[in-house]
Design an enzyme around this catalytic site. Structure first.
Site, PDB file in Angstrom:
ATOM      1  CG  ASP A 137      -8.099  -2.909  -2.490  1.00  0.00           C
ATOM      2  OD1 ASP A 137      -8.767  -4.356  -3.372  1.00  0.00           O
ATOM      3  OD2 ASP A 137      -8.623  -2.694  -1.391  1.00  0.00           O
ATOM      4  CG  ASP A 155      -2.197  -0.778   0.831  1.00  0.00           C
ATOM      5  OD1 ASP A 155      -1.871  -0.855   0.157  1.00  0.00           O
ATOM      6  OD2 ASP A 155      -2.639  -1.679   1.961  1.00  0.00           O
TER       7      ASP A 155
HETATM    8  N1  GLY Z   1      -7.473  -1.190   0.344  1.00  0.00           N
HETATM    9  C1  GLY Z   1      -8.006  -1.274   1.298  1.00  0.00           C
HETATM   10  C2  GLY Z   1      -9.348  -1.138   0.580  1.00  0.00           C
HETATM   11  O1  GLY Z   1     -10.838  -0.668   0.541  1.00  0.00           O
HETATM   12  O2  GLY Z   1     -10.405  -1.244   2.315  1.00  0.00           O
END
Ligand code: GLY
Length: 412
Positions: free
Chosen positions: A178, A113
Site C-alpha cells: 500500500d 499513510d
Molecule cells: N492501506 C490499508 C488498506 O488498504 O486496507
C-alpha cells in the site's frame, strides 16, 4: 479487417458502451454519489467535529475514525471530487472545511499513510484552488513522511511494528505494498521545492518494492519485513490477505495504481513494465469474477494457501467481494491506458469501464439514504483482523468517484 470507424471505436475501448449513453451513466453515478455525500454531511453534524467517516456498524449506521487513522483524507477528497464535477461553491466550502481539519497531520510521523491522508485532501485542494497555504502543508507532510525512510532498507517504514499471524514473532521494519501510494506526496514535494531528496526517497522505495515485493509472475506480497542492519529481507508475510503466498486483492490494486503513478512521475520503463505486469496478472486471472469485482483475496480458501494460526481468515469460508479493490483498479486502468499501445489501451479501458458498470449496478451501488450514506456496498477492510467484512468503505467511494471523473475527462 475491421472498418476504420469500428477500429476507432475499439481503440477507444467503447465496443460495448456508446459514448452518449456513457455520459449519462457517468452523470447518473456522480449525481448519486453527490446525493449520498450530502446525506453524509448532514449525518456528520450530529457527530464529533473531528470524526471522519469510514464505514458502517452492524446496524448500518456510519462509523468514523480519528484523523490519525489512515483514512481521514478520503471524505474531504470525495468532497473535492464533487466540487470538481459540479463547480458548485457549496461543495468547495465543505471540502475546505473538512480538509483544513487535517492541518495537524503535516507533522505526523507515526505511520506511513500521510500520502493517503494529505494528498487526497490537501492534494486535491491545492490542485483545484491553487491556495499556496495548502502547498506548504503538503510539503511539510512530505518532510514528515521522509523521516520514516532508511537508506539501509531503501524503504519507508510502514508501521512501527508488525506481528506475524503465525505466532508471537514481531517485526520492526515492515513495509506494505500500500505504501507505494504515499510516494505521490513525495514526487509532488520534489517538483514544488526543487529538493530532489524527496524524489530520491520515492524512487528508491519504488525500486525496492519492485524487487522485493512483486513476485516473478507480477502478483504481490502484502508485507515485507527488513533487517535494518543490512537491508536484507527477514520475512514475506500478509497482514490483510489470506496467506503469505496468496495475493490480497487490494494489495494488488495498490500496486497497479502505485506503479502507474510512479511511471507517470519518472517515465522509467521498469515501472511501466511492473504496472502492466500487475494489471495483466489481475485482469487475466482465472479467479477474477466475470463482473471484474475481485474476491477479497485471489487465493482465498484455495488449496496450497494457509492462513497463520492467529488469523481470522481461518474462520471465513465465504469468498467475499472487495468493491474497494475494483474501484482502485478501475481508476488506475484509465491512467495506465494512456501509457501503452492502442491494443492494450483499449483492453484496459474496456476493463475499467466494465468494472464501473458493475459497481454502478444495483449489485454494488446502494439505495439512496441507505448503506450509512456511502455509495458502494460489499468491500472488505481486513478479514484476518475480523474487521470490516462486507461493508461500505470510504475509500471505495473515493476511488469510484475518481474513476468516474477520469472516465468523464477521457470522453471529452
Ligand atoms: N492501506 C490499508 C488498506 O488498504 O486496507
Amino acid at each position: 479487417m475491421m472498418k476504420p470507424l469500428l477500429c476507432l471505436v475499439v481503440a477507444a475501448g467503447l465496443t460495448a458502451y456508446g459514448t452518449f449513453g456513457e455520459k449519462d451513466f457517468i452523470s447518473s453515478n456522480t449525481g448519486f454519489a453527490q446525493r449520498q455525500l450530502k446525506h453524509m454531511l448532514k449525518e456528520t453534524e450530529s457527530r464529533d467535529s473531528l470524526a471522519f467517516p469510514r464505514t458502517t456498524d452492524k446496524a448500518g449506521k456510519m462509523t468514523t475514525t480519528s484523523m490519525y487513522d489512515w483514512t481521514p483524507g478520503f471524505f474531504p477528497g470525495s468532497l473535492w471530487l464533487a466540487y470538481e464535477q459540479t463547480k458548485d461553491p457549496a461543495w468547495e466550502q465543505q471540502a475546505i472545511r473538512w480538509t483544513e481539519k487535517l492541518a495537524p497531520l503535516q507533522h505526523f510521523t507515526q505511520h506511513h499513510d500521510l500520502g493517503f491522508m494529505l494528498y487526497c485532501s490537501y492534494g486535491n485542494a491545492y490542485r483545484l484552488t491553487g491556495n499556496k497555504a495548502y502547498r506548504d502543508i503538503l510539503i511539510q507532510g512530505a518532510r514528515s513522511l521522509s523521516t520514516r525512510y532508511n537508506p539501509v532498507t531503501r524503504s519507508i517504514k510502514s508501521w512501527n511494528v508488525f506481528k506475524s499471524w503465525h505466532g508471537e514473532q514481531q517485526y520492526r521494519y515492515p513495509v506494505i505494498i500500500d505504501n507505494l501510494m504515499n510516494l505521490e506526496l513525495l514526487f509532488f514535494a520534489s517538483k514544488e521545492t526543487g529538493d530532489t531528496s524527496f524524489r530520491h526517497i520515492a524512487v528508491s522505495h519504488a525500486e525496492t518494492a519492485m524487487h522485493k515485493q512483486i513476485r516473478p509472475d507480477y502478483s504481490s506480497y502484502h508485507v515485507v519485513c527488513y533487517d535494518t542492519t543490512d537491508g536484507k529481507v527477514l520475512a514475506r508475510e500478509t497482514a490483510q490477505g489470506y496467506a503469505d503466498n496468496s495475493t490480497w486483492s487490494r494489495g494488488q490494486a495498490w500496486g497497479i495504481y502505485g506503479f502507474t503513478m510512479i511511471y507517470r512521475e519518472t517515465k522509467d520503463p521498469r515501472f511501466l513494465k511492473t504496472a502492466v505486469g500487475m494489471a495483466d496478472w489481475y485482469l487475466n486471472n482465472k479467479n477474477l469474477p466475470k463482473d471484474k469485482v475481485p474476491y477479497w483475496d485471489f487465493n482465498a480458501v484455495e488449496k496450497g494457501y494457509m492462513p497463520g494460526i492467529r488469523s481470522n481468515a481461518l474462520n471465513v469460508k465465504t469468498k467475499h467481494r472487495d468493491a474497494s479493490a475494483a474501484a482502485i483498479v478501475a481508476s488506475a486502468l484509465f491512467e495506465l491506458s494512456g501509457y501503452v499501445g492502442a491494443r492494450k489501451a483499449a483492453q484496459y479501458r474496456q476493463a475499467a469501464i466494465a468494472t464501473l458498470h458493475s459497481l454502478g449496478s444495483p449489485a454494488y451501488r446502494a439505495q439512496e439514504g441507505a448503506n450509512g450514506n456511502f455509495v458502494l456496498m460489499h468491500s472488505v477492510g481486513s478479514i484476518p483482523h475480523n474487521n470490516e467484512i462486507d461493508v461500505p468503505l470510504v475509500y471505495a467511494d473515493y476511488y469510484f468517484m475518481e474513476a468516474l471523473q477520469r472516465y468523464r475527462v477521457s470522453l471529452n
